[in-house]
Scaffold this motif. Sequence first.
Motif, mmCIF file in Angstrom:
data_model
loop_
_atom_site.group_PDB
_atom_site.id
_atom_site.type_symbol
_atom_site.label_atom_id
_atom_site.label_comp_id
_atom_site.label_asym_id
_atom_site.label_seq_id
_atom_site.Cartn_x
_atom_site.Cartn_y
_atom_site.Cartn_z
ATOM 1 N N ILE A 217 0.847 -1.199 0.000
ATOM 2 C CA ILE A 217 0.000 0.000 0.000
ATOM 3 C C ILE A 217 0.879 1.245 0.000
ATOM 4 C CG2 ILE A 217 -1.627 1.341 1.377
ATOM 5 C CD1 ILE A 217 -2.819 -1.360 2.326
ATOM 6 N N ILE A 218 1.875 1.268 0.869
ATOM 7 C CA ILE A 218 2.782 2.421 0.954
ATOM 8 C C ILE A 218 3.595 2.558 -0.337
ATOM 9 C CG2 ILE A 218 4.700 3.463 2.232
ATOM 10 C CD1 ILE A 218 2.007 3.406 3.770
ATOM 11 N N ALA A 219 4.041 1.430 -0.900
ATOM 12 C CA ALA A 219 4.808 1.458 -2.150
ATOM 13 C C ALA A 219 3.954 2.012 -3.295
ATOM 14 C CB ALA A 219 5.324 0.066 -2.489
ATOM 15 N N GLY A 220 2.671 1.682 -3.312
ATOM 16 C CA GLY A 220 1.767 2.218 -4.327
ATOM 17 C C GLY A 220 1.629 3.724 -4.210
ATOM 18 N N THR A 221 1.539 4.215 -2.991
ATOM 19 C CA THR A 221 1.476 5.665 -2.771
ATOM 20 C C THR A 221 2.770 6.312 -3.259
ATOM 21 O OG1 THR A 221 0.040 5.341 -0.855
ATOM 22 C CG2 THR A 221 1.144 7.466 -1.030
ATOM 23 N N ALA A 222 3.899 5.675 -2.973
ATOM 24 C CA ALA A 222 5.194 6.199 -3.419
ATOM 25 C C ALA A 222 5.258 6.286 -4.935
ATOM 26 C CB ALA A 222 6.329 5.340 -2.870
ATOM 27 N N ARG A 223 4.834 5.229 -5.615
ATOM 28 C CA ARG A 223 4.865 5.232 -7.083
ATOM 29 C C ARG A 223 3.974 6.338 -7.650
ATOM 30 N NH1 ARG A 223 5.147 -0.232 -6.222
ATOM 31 N NH2 ARG A 223 2.917 -0.536 -6.399
ATOM 32 N N SER A 224 2.836 6.578 -7.003
ATOM 33 C CA SER A 224 1.929 7.622 -7.506
ATOM 34 C C SER A 224 2.489 9.020 -7.279
ATOM 35 C CB SER A 224 0.551 7.499 -6.854
ATOM 36 O OG SER A 224 0.601 7.890 -5.495
ATOM 37 N N MET A 225 3.554 9.124 -6.479
ATOM 38 C CA MET A 225 4.212 10.417 -6.223
ATOM 39 C C MET A 225 5.491 10.563 -7.033
ATOM 40 S SD MET A 225 3.911 10.479 -2.098
ATOM 41 C CE MET A 225 4.849 11.976 -1.947
ATOM 42 N N GLY A 226 5.865 9.535 -7.811
ATOM 43 C CA GLY A 226 7.102 9.589 -8.587
ATOM 44 C C GLY A 226 8.317 9.177 -7.773
ATOM 45 N N ILE A 227 8.089 8.401 -6.714
ATOM 46 C CA ILE A 227 9.184 7.906 -5.867
ATOM 47 C C ILE A 227 9.338 6.411 -6.136
ATOM 48 C CG2 ILE A 227 9.958 7.551 -3.485
ATOM 49 C CD1 ILE A 227 8.248 9.990 -2.707
ATOM 50 N N THR A 228 10.557 5.967 -6.410
ATOM 51 C CA THR A 228 10.785 4.544 -6.638
ATOM 52 C C THR A 228 11.051 3.846 -5.315
ATOM 53 O OG1 THR A 228 13.137 4.912 -7.003
ATOM 54 C CG2 THR A 228 11.733 4.909 -8.960
ATOM 55 N N VAL A 229 10.684 2.553 -5.268
ATOM 56 C CA VAL A 229 10.913 1.737 -4.073
ATOM 57 C C VAL A 229 11.977 0.709 -4.412
ATOM 58 C CG1 VAL A 229 9.874 0.174 -2.400
ATOM 59 C CG2 VAL A 229 8.538 2.070 -3.323
#
Length: 136
Positions: free
Chosen positions: A122-134
């Motif tokens: 869930i947190i990784a999905g939020t990161a991707r939607s902000m342009g942040i890679t995990v």
Amino acid sequence: MAVVKLQLAAGQATPAPPVGTALGPHGINIGSFCKQYNDATKDKAGMVVPVILTIFADRSFSFVLKTPPASVMLKKAAGLAKGANNPGTETVGSVTRAQCLEIAKTKVEDLQSASDEAAINIIAGTARSMGITVED
């Protein structure tokens, strides 16, 4: 009588907008709310803390503090001022899975997930939607 949801900087609520404009029509003591909110959030300085304020018919109130939004925590973890303008094509920073787990553990009461792995996703999905890679 009413339920009001606000996102305010921890320990920095003032009767000025947006607090005054959101609570003024309901007739509650805005100064009293600001003082109680600031006292309750003084240990979380620098974060945005959402609050759900329940206003009763006699103009008294109670409030519940929530955990900071995942986007705010991700920006702090990645050391960013804001997310990407075009998240699908632009990358502005990165976080590790360990940082995602730490954020997920902080937000565990607000996330609806069955396991730590689901919470990380869930947190990784939020990161991707902000342009942040995990990264692993």
